[in-house]
Scaffold this motif. Structure first.
Motif, PDB file in Angstrom:
ATOM      1  N   SER A  36      29.708   8.597  43.328  1.00 26.68           N
ATOM      2  CA  SER A  36      30.425   7.467  42.597  1.00 26.68           C
ATOM      3  C   SER A  36      31.961   7.307  42.617  1.00 26.68           C
ATOM      4  O   SER A  36      32.534   6.516  42.238  1.00 26.68           O
ATOM      5  CB  SER A  36      30.093   7.125  41.189  1.00 26.68           C
ATOM      6  N   ASN A  37      32.261   8.537  43.237  1.00 27.20           N
ATOM      7  CA  ASN A  37      33.845   8.595  43.302  1.00 27.20           C
ATOM      8  C   ASN A  37      34.463   8.531  41.764  1.00 27.20           C
ATOM      9  O   ASN A  37      35.831   7.929  41.606  1.00 27.20           O
ATOM     10  CB  ASN A  37      34.410   7.661  44.184  1.00 27.20           C
ATOM     11  N   ARG A  38      33.719   8.772  40.722  1.00 30.26           N
ATOM     12  CA  ARG A  38      34.267   8.472  39.352  1.00 30.26           C
ATOM     13  C   ARG A  38      34.640   9.869  38.905  1.00 30.26           C
ATOM     14  O   ARG A  38      34.100  10.846  39.343  1.00 30.26           O
ATOM     15  CB  ARG A  38      33.285   7.936  38.443  1.00 30.26           C
ATOM     16  N   PRO A  75      40.893   8.897  31.952  1.00 29.61           N
ATOM     17  CA  PRO A  75      39.567   8.760  31.690  1.00 29.61           C
ATOM     18  C   PRO A  75      38.845   9.871  30.971  1.00 29.61           C
ATOM     19  O   PRO A  75      38.940  10.925  31.561  1.00 29.61           O
ATOM     20  CB  PRO A  75      38.643   8.288  33.023  1.00 29.61           C
ATOM     21  N   CYS A 131      34.294  15.288  38.859  1.00 29.06           N
ATOM     22  CA  CYS A 131      34.546  14.106  39.736  1.00 29.06           C
ATOM     23  C   CYS A 131      32.974  14.029  40.202  1.00 29.06           C
ATOM     24  O   CYS A 131      32.492  14.978  40.915  1.00 29.06           O
ATOM     25  CB  CYS A 131      35.324  14.288  40.741  1.00 29.06           C
ATOM     26  N   ASN A 132      32.518  12.844  40.091  1.00 28.75           N
ATOM     27  CA  ASN A 132      31.193  12.648  40.916  1.00 28.75           C
ATOM     28  C   ASN A 132      31.589  12.096  42.230  1.00 28.75           C
ATOM     29  O   ASN A 132      32.029  11.086  42.256  1.00 28.75           O
ATOM     30  CB  ASN A 132      30.389  11.579  39.881  1.00 28.75           C
ATOM     31  N   TRP A 150      36.305  11.898  35.367  1.00 34.56           N
ATOM     32  CA  TRP A 150      36.665  11.905  33.973  1.00 34.56           C
ATOM     33  C   TRP A 150      36.841  13.435  33.447  1.00 34.56           C
ATOM     34  O   TRP A 150      36.696  14.231  34.024  1.00 34.56           O
ATOM     35  CB  TRP A 150      35.407  11.366  33.198  1.00 34.56           C
ATOM     36  N   ASP A 167      29.239   6.498  34.442  1.00 30.52           N
ATOM     37  CA  ASP A 167      29.098   7.148  35.365  1.00 30.52           C
ATOM     38  C   ASP A 167      27.542   7.742  35.148  1.00 30.52           C
ATOM     39  O   ASP A 167      27.302   8.629  34.653  1.00 30.52           O
ATOM     40  CB  ASP A 167      29.934   8.254  35.669  1.00 30.52           C
ATOM     41  N   THR A 184      33.945   2.674  31.277  1.00 26.20           N
ATOM     42  CA  THR A 184      32.963   2.720  32.529  1.00 26.20           C
ATOM     43  C   THR A 184      31.833   3.699  32.256  1.00 26.20           C
ATOM     44  O   THR A 184      31.778   4.295  31.254  1.00 26.20           O
ATOM     45  CB  THR A 184      34.045   3.003  33.447  1.00 26.20           C
TER      46      THR A 184
END
Lengths: 220, 153, 204
Positions: free
Chosen positions: A160-162, C160, A156-157, A164, C119, C117
């Motif tokens: 950026s709150n992304r 994801p 989790c970044n 994967w 990042d 997406t």
């Protein structure tokens, strides 16, 4: 010998198994609060002839018993049972279902070591270890038992709150081209394709990538 | 061997079907001191070159004997047994094609291993033997899974 | 009023897409009455070995709609017989059986939905969750002359997943298809989607 059936049986008699550490656990009989109940455990190897005693779990007051040594041949299947005792009375036996360590043990998470650079994080995974009788015994990795053991790495970044994930089979993973000076959080779960098993992900670990050594950023 | 006869069967679905009825089926098996597949003596001692043939023989054992001999009143359990039986039928067909292409060779060792299973079955009353064999499906499925893990991610 | 003989449902057929199987039929119309339907099935095993055995469908006993999701019943890649009957009060019609047995290997497989997406330099893909039987083949390439196509197998949708770490300033294209191991078939590829990557980060 005690009067069998004079007490209610223990309930929820099950094995809790993680990396082949097999603990028999149960709940006290209902309606006996405040009474000093003790318990006795026996186990059975499916296909063998008779029930066997576990001497360390005879007349105990705790509600669990470590049967890892007795159930260490994970290709076999087992039963276990426990009864409650109080003075001259005892309950009937309360028995588990058939326990098959090879299929039912939960695979613990790997050890996760993170090191960071400016734009990368190196993740080194160490496979969980099988339970062993003595600390000085040689270690056996769960990977040696489950050759198709895989790891689900979640990243989790936090800027950026992304989030994967990546499914990997080897034990090192380098995440490159990350953002400098950014907090990334990682947790990893082991899994074995096959019958469903409860998963136990690792504790979340967070590391910050190093500041960009040259200076501030400016995107072209 | 078994991996070359890649069974395009969704083993996981069969395993899940069995997991859902395992407790109920094994609870019907009251002879804890007897096994049909007798884990360490039979299946574990099968050599890799014999796994395809033993799988084919044991699929036939389940399809031709066990599923037929078992009487199941509970519709929920019946559905799961039907699901497994039809999946085994499909696996049999796949292995039969494989044998026609001479990739599922049968030696005496494989026949001996299978005979032990049938002998164990014949020792018990038919309904008890059938429910015990059903209860040991997890052993058979784990053995198949172990011997034909493909390398997909 | 009493119905002489309750007619059996007609025009049974199965619509199957992405391993979801729907049995449909023409409703039995009795003015002023509600007719209920029950579905049973028989796999090839039952028809070969226990032909008298028909199994009640998981979800369709005495239901009003003239359709039944038989996905949870059709669980092997063998022919299945399906039958339906109507019920009105204490009266039931004869069984009406699907003319041709249904095999799930005839299901229609559609290209999967996918969401790309980024990042930073990381290209992340989330594929449509079509259920546990679906795997995915994901092809991706750098959009430049002579670019090599890379292929990745993804075992589940709905989460994801990291696809590739991209080079700064490049554009990447991605397409995906489903693969159902149980029937050994692929879908067509989805339309390719491309993403641009931000340039290299320059010092001030």
């Amino acid at each position: 010998p005690c009067v069998s059936g004079g007490l209610p049986k223990p309930t929820n008699v099950t094995f809790l198994s993680i990396n082949m550490k097999n603990i028999l656990q149960w709940n006290p009989p209902e309606g006996l609060q405040g009474i000093e109940v003790t318990y006795t455990v026996q186990y059975f190897i499916y296909g063998q002839k008779k029930w066997l005693n576990k001497s360390e779990c005879s007349n105990i007051s705790r509600t669990y018993c470590d049967l890892s040594a007795e159930t260490s041949d994970y290709e076999h299947q087992y039963y276990a049972k426990v009864k409650a005792i109080w003075e001259a009375n005892c309950s009937k036996w309360a028995e588990t279902g058939r326990f098959y360590p090879f299929l039912e043990t939960q695979i613990g998470p790997p050890e996760v070591a993170l090191t960071t650079e400016e734009k990368s994080i190196s993740i080194v995974l160490t496979a969980p270890e099988k339970w062993k009788r003595n600390p000085e015994d040689s270690s056996v990795s769960m990977q040696q038992i489950y050759s198709n053991l895989k790891y689900n790495v979640s990243i989790c970044n936090t800027k950026s709150n992304r989030m994967w994930s990546q499914c990997v089979t080897n034990h090192t993973l380098v995440l490159t081209w990350l953002e400098p000076n950014t907090l990334y959080c990682v947790h990893v779960a082991s899994f074995v394709p096959g019958p469903p098993r409860p998963a136990r992900p690792s504790e979340k670990q967070c590391v910050r990538t190093l500041k960009d050594q040259s200076s501030e950023f400016k995107v072209k | 061997g078994l991996r070359r006869c890649l069974i395009s069967t969704d083993m996981h679905h069969i395993e899940e079907s069995f997991q859902e009825i395992k407790r109920a089926i094994q609870a019907q098996d009251t002879f804890q001191n007897v096994t049909i597949l007798s884990t360490s003596e039979t299946l574990q001692s099968v050599k890799p070159s014999d796994t395809c043939c033993v799988t084919k023989n044991l699929l036939a054992f389940y399809v031709d004997r066990v599923f037929k001999d078992h009487r199941e009143p509970n519709p929920r359990i019946l559905r799961k047994i039907s699901s497994i039986a039809n999946a085994f039928l499909y696996m049999q067909r796949t292995l039969r094609r494989c044998q026609e292409q001479r990739r599922c060779h049968c030696r005496q060792e494989a026949t001996n291993a299978t005979r032990i299973v049938h002998d164990n079955y014949d020792q018990l009353e038919i309904r008890s033997a059938a429910v015990k064999s059903l209860g040991e499906l997890d052993v058979f499925l784990a053995w198949i899974d172990k011997h034909h893990q493909d390398t997909s991610a | 009023g009493a119905v002489a003989i309750l007619p059996a449902p007609q025009n049974l057929s199965v619509h199957s897409t992405n391993m979801k199987h729907l049995l449909i039929w023409s409703p039995v119309i009795i003015p002023g009455e509600t007719v209920y339907y029950s579905v049973e099935y028989q796999g090839e095993y039952e028809s070969l070995y226990t032909s008298h055995v028909w199994i009640p469908s998981s979800w369709c006993s005495l239901m009003e709609e003239p359709e039944c999701d038989v996905t949870d019943d059709i669980t092997a890649t063998v022919p299945y017989n399906l039958r339906v009957r109507a019920t009105l009060g204490s009266q039931s019609s004869a069984w009406s059986t699907l003319t041709q047995p249904f095999n799930r290997n005839s299901t229609i497989l559609t290209p999967p939905g996918m969401e790309l997406t980024k990042d930073g330099f990381h290209l992340v893909i989330e594929l449509e969750d079509l259920g546990p039987q679906f795997e995915f083949l994901v092809a991706y390439w750098k959009r430049e002359a002579g670019a090599k196509e890379h292929v990745k197998t993804v075992s589940s949708g709905g989460i994801p997943l990291h696809l590739v770490t991209m080079e700064p300033g490049a554009a990447y294209c991605v397409k995906a298809q489903t693969f159902v191991k149980a029937i050994g078939r692929h879908s067509a590829f989805s339309q390719a989607e491309c993403v641009e990557v931000q340039g290299e980060v320059l010092p001030l």
